[in-house]
Write a protein that holds these residues in place. Structure first.
Motif, PDB file in Angstrom:
ATOM      1  N   GLN A  19       0.829  -1.211  -0.110  1.00  0.00           N
ATOM      2  CA  GLN A  19       0.271  -0.163  -0.039  1.00  0.00           C
ATOM      3  C   GLN A  19       0.923   0.823  -0.314  1.00  0.00           C
ATOM      4  O   GLN A  19       0.438   2.571  -0.795  1.00  0.00           O
ATOM      5  N   TRP A  20       1.776   1.055   0.567  1.00  0.00           N
ATOM      6  CA  TRP A  20       2.539   2.338   0.892  1.00  0.00           C
ATOM      7  C   TRP A  20       3.707   2.646  -0.233  1.00  0.00           C
ATOM      8  O   TRP A  20       3.848   3.878  -0.501  1.00  0.00           O
ATOM      9  N   ASP A  23       1.229   3.744  -3.343  1.00  0.00           N
ATOM     10  CA  ASP A  23       0.678   5.735  -2.509  1.00  0.00           C
ATOM     11  C   ASP A  23       2.193   6.551  -3.337  1.00  0.00           C
ATOM     12  O   ASP A  23       1.314   7.701  -3.824  1.00  0.00           O
ATOM     13  N   LEU A  24       3.503   6.743  -2.366  1.00  0.00           N
ATOM     14  CA  LEU A  24       4.622   6.914  -3.757  1.00  0.00           C
ATOM     15  C   LEU A  24       4.613   6.787  -4.549  1.00  0.00           C
ATOM     16  O   LEU A  24       4.536   7.885  -5.587  1.00  0.00           O
ATOM     17  N   ARG A  26       1.781   6.548  -6.964  1.00  0.00           N
ATOM     18  CA  ARG A  26       0.830   7.308  -7.260  1.00  0.00           C
ATOM     19  C   ARG A  26       0.698   8.861  -6.548  1.00  0.00           C
ATOM     20  O   ARG A  26       0.911   9.552  -8.000  1.00  0.00           O
ATOM     21  N   LEU A  27       0.993   9.512  -6.330  1.00  0.00           N
ATOM     22  CA  LEU A  27       1.691  10.734  -5.954  1.00  0.00           C
ATOM     23  C   LEU A  27       3.512  11.474  -6.461  1.00  0.00           C
ATOM     24  O   LEU A  27       3.559  11.883  -6.042  1.00  0.00           O
ATOM     25  N   ASP A  30       8.047   8.422  -4.886  1.00  0.00           N
ATOM     26  CA  ASP A  30       9.190   7.298  -4.886  1.00  0.00           C
ATOM     27  C   ASP A  30      10.880   8.036  -4.554  1.00  0.00           C
ATOM     28  O   ASP A  30      11.119   7.505  -4.106  1.00  0.00           O
TER      29      ASP A  30
END
Length: 96
Positions: A19-20, A23-24, A26-27, A30
């Motif tokens: 999940q993390w 999320d990284l 997608r945003l 990373d």
């Protein structure tokens, strides 16, 4: 005694890392997180100690065992690399 990375590789942690990591990506953070982990590598043991100190307060939001597991990993040589691997390696990445 279980291996040092066992707490971060069980099913519960696998879902969290996935999940993390998603999320990284997608945003598009990373790369930023990778750079911060590079810069903070010498401070990983200090981060572990800060987690131990903050464990009672963090325990209000996440299980204390999880905070302790992450602190134990960061205290070990190569611990930050384990965190980096789990956090920045997505399901489509090669483990090479």
């Amino acid at each position: 005694m279980e291996p040092i990375n066992a707490p971060l590789t069980d099913e519960r942690w696998s879902r969290r890392w996935e999940q993390w990591s998603g999320d990284l990506r997608r945003l598009r953070l990373d790369g930023v997180v990778d750079a911060l982990l590079d810069a903070g590598a010498p401070l990983a043991p200090l981060g572990a100690h800060l987690l131990w100190i903050a464990q009672p307060a963090l325990g209000l939001f996440v299980p204390r065992d999880d905070v302790a597991a992450l602190a134990r990993v960061l205290e070990q040589p190569g611990g930050l690399e384990q965190v980096r691997h789990h956090l920045l390696m997505g399901p489509d990445d090669d483990d090479e």
